[in-house]
Design a protein around this motif. Structure first.
Motif, PDB file in Angstrom:
ATOM      1  N   GLU A  19       0.836  -1.213   0.000  1.00 52.71           N
ATOM      2  CA  GLU A  19       0.000   0.000   0.000  1.00 52.71           C
ATOM      3  C   GLU A  19       0.867   1.258   0.000  1.00 52.71           C
ATOM      4  OE1 GLU A  19      -2.746  -0.759   3.181  1.00 52.71           O
ATOM      5  OE2 GLU A  19      -4.043  -1.945   1.848  1.00 52.71           O
ATOM      6  N   THR A  20       1.955   1.183   0.729  1.00 49.73           N
ATOM      7  CA  THR A  20       2.904   2.310   0.724  1.00 49.73           C
ATOM      8  C   THR A  20       3.493   2.501  -0.675  1.00 49.73           C
ATOM      9  OG1 THR A  20       3.476   1.810   3.006  1.00 49.73           O
ATOM     10  CG2 THR A  20       4.995   3.224   1.794  1.00 49.73           C
ATOM     11  N   VAL A  21       3.876   1.391  -1.303  1.00 49.44           N
ATOM     12  CA  VAL A  21       4.453   1.443  -2.649  1.00 49.44           C
ATOM     13  C   VAL A  21       3.475   2.116  -3.613  1.00 49.44           C
ATOM     14  CG1 VAL A  21       5.144   0.032  -4.631  1.00 49.44           C
ATOM     15  CG2 VAL A  21       5.921  -0.584  -2.328  1.00 49.44           C
ATOM     16  N   LEU A  22       2.236   1.697  -3.545  1.00 49.53           N
ATOM     17  CA  LEU A  22       1.220   2.220  -4.457  1.00 49.53           C
ATOM     18  C   LEU A  22       1.043   3.723  -4.270  1.00 49.53           C
ATOM     19  CD1 LEU A  22      -0.674   0.793  -6.491  1.00 49.53           C
ATOM     20  CD2 LEU A  22      -2.481   1.125  -4.826  1.00 49.53           C
ATOM     21  N   ARG A  23       1.036   4.145  -3.031  1.00 54.53           N
ATOM     22  CA  ARG A  23       0.886   5.560  -2.723  1.00 54.53           C
ATOM     23  C   ARG A  23       2.062   6.345  -3.313  1.00 54.53           C
ATOM     24  NH1 ARG A  23       2.459   7.684   1.850  1.00 54.53           N
ATOM     25  NH2 ARG A  23       2.612   5.662   2.901  1.00 54.53           N
ATOM     26  N   LEU A  24       3.262   5.818  -3.142  1.00 54.49           N
ATOM     27  CA  LEU A  24       4.450   6.501  -3.674  1.00 54.49           C
ATOM     28  C   LEU A  24       4.410   6.581  -5.203  1.00 54.49           C
ATOM     29  CD1 LEU A  24       7.324   5.055  -1.430  1.00 54.49           C
ATOM     30  CD2 LEU A  24       6.352   7.360  -1.352  1.00 54.49           C
ATOM     31  N   VAL A  25       4.042   5.467  -5.850  1.00 53.07           N
ATOM     32  CA  VAL A  25       4.015   5.453  -7.322  1.00 53.07           C
ATOM     33  C   VAL A  25       2.947   6.411  -7.851  1.00 53.07           C
ATOM     34  CG1 VAL A  25       3.553   4.049  -9.370  1.00 53.07           C
ATOM     35  CG2 VAL A  25       4.930   3.124  -7.512  1.00 53.07           C
ATOM     36  N   ALA A  26       1.771   6.373  -7.218  1.00 53.61           N
ATOM     37  CA  ALA A  26       0.690   7.255  -7.671  1.00 53.61           C
ATOM     38  C   ALA A  26       1.115   8.708  -7.525  1.00 53.61           C
ATOM     39  CB  ALA A  26      -0.581   6.986  -6.867  1.00 53.61           C
ATOM     40  N   HIS A  27       1.873   9.003  -6.490  1.00 48.44           N
ATOM     41  CA  HIS A  27       2.260  10.388  -6.209  1.00 48.44           C
ATOM     42  C   HIS A  27       3.458  10.842  -7.044  1.00 48.44           C
ATOM     43  CE1 HIS A  27       3.742  13.854  -3.832  1.00 48.44           C
ATOM     44  NE2 HIS A  27       2.466  14.062  -3.652  1.00 48.44           N
ATOM     45  N   ASP A  28       4.467   9.989  -7.120  1.00 49.17           N
ATOM     46  CA  ASP A  28       5.741  10.426  -7.725  1.00 49.17           C
ATOM     47  C   ASP A  28       6.021   9.838  -9.106  1.00 49.17           C
ATOM     48  OD1 ASP A  28       6.149  11.761  -5.337  1.00 49.17           O
ATOM     49  OD2 ASP A  28       7.194  10.063  -4.428  1.00 49.17           O
TER      50      ASP A  28
END
Lengths: 194, 194
Positions: A19-28
């Motif tokens: 979930e952290t990975v997904l948040r980072l990818v969606a953001h950056d």
């Protein structure tokens, strides 16, 4: 017996990391996300990450796959047409659930590991589900033969992806159009021609 | 009569500017190129640029189109199969001539002007050429009818683009595969079914 202390590589911990990975990818965006950034944001050591995922590409594709869901073999609808519509509708939903699919297309072209992970974890399962459907139709006598079991997938998926790329609706109308005007006539033609 | 002084908006000057644009896009990517940057690099005023191109998207797509060439109506080969192979080979060559096609796909998704310019200046001409081919085949009696003149284009182009996206060879084998296994059977099926 005392409860066993859950190791930090438990499934729940994995979900947390993804979930952290997904948040980072969606953001950056894919390119900007690094193993270091994931380790920091997920409060995990890089060793923990690498124990579970051989590469950043592998980890990110797992995160995306978990998010968009997998394509399931549809419950038989009674007709090949119904089954094809069901499976393409699932793919259409995956593609349109958010911008993630598009976000990975450009980086995949200069990142062979990402390309391979997408191929194995996203594309191949859809291909297999399509093949199962078609084999079911052959077994039930709705198709007479199946000389190229992957071709329906290889025709339909690009049409869905293309609509997405060109900003056209990837919806039930498109799915029905692909099934009725392209896949069924092709399957019919191949059955006759062999 | 004294020679007329060529205005700075001459065709030669336009080519010069488009070559600069192409160099900037290839180097920095679509998003990073601005009208200001083009004006500076091409030693042109922004007024000059805007007189010729209504938007950055329009200018960049013109530069790309000039570079990759346009899809021409093929000289009749004598068969529909030969004609289809010729036109798809041209598109395959455009797609693989360099990374420009891929470089514009992602930005187009969040830039409606770019999407529209690509649609009008790159995609639509290929669609029209395909339609001309098919109408020729109908006129010559090789096809009995043509209920959906754009569908062959709408099936074939995504398959070429898809191969490009997934890093597969976009070559003569793929073109022949699309024509022989997909387009000709479909055209046959549609002729019968109407």
């Amino acid at each position: 017996m005392p409860p066993v202390k859950r190791p930090r590589s438990s499934p729940a911990r994995e979900v947390e990391i993804l979930e952290t990975v997904l948040r980072l990818v969606a953001h950056d965006g894919y390119d900007a996300v690094t193993m270091d950034a994931v380790a920091a944001a997920a409060h995990a050591s890089k060793a923990t990450l690498y124990r579970r995922w051989p590469s950043k590409a592998d980890m990110i594709v797992d995160a995306v796959r978990r998010h968009i869901g997998t394509v399931a073999v549809p419950v038989p609808t009674g007709t090949l047409r119904g089954d094809l519509i069901q499976v393409l509708s699932q793919v259409a939903e995956q593609l349109t659930s958010d911008d993630l699919a598009l976000q990975l297309i450009a980086p995949a072209h200069h990142d062979p590991e990402l390309m391979k992970a997408l191929e194995i974890k996203v594309r191949e399962p859809a291909r297999i589900v399509m093949r199962i459907l078609l084999e079911r139709a052959v077994a039930q006598g709705e198709l007479t033969s199946l000389s190229e079991p992957d071709l329906p997938h290889d025709v339909a998926m690009p049409m869905l992806l293309d609509a997405l790329l060109w900003g056209r609706p990837v919806d039930a109308d498109l799915v029905a159009h692909i099934v009725d005007r392209v896949l069924l006539p092709l399957l019919e033609a191949w059955s006759t021609v062999g």
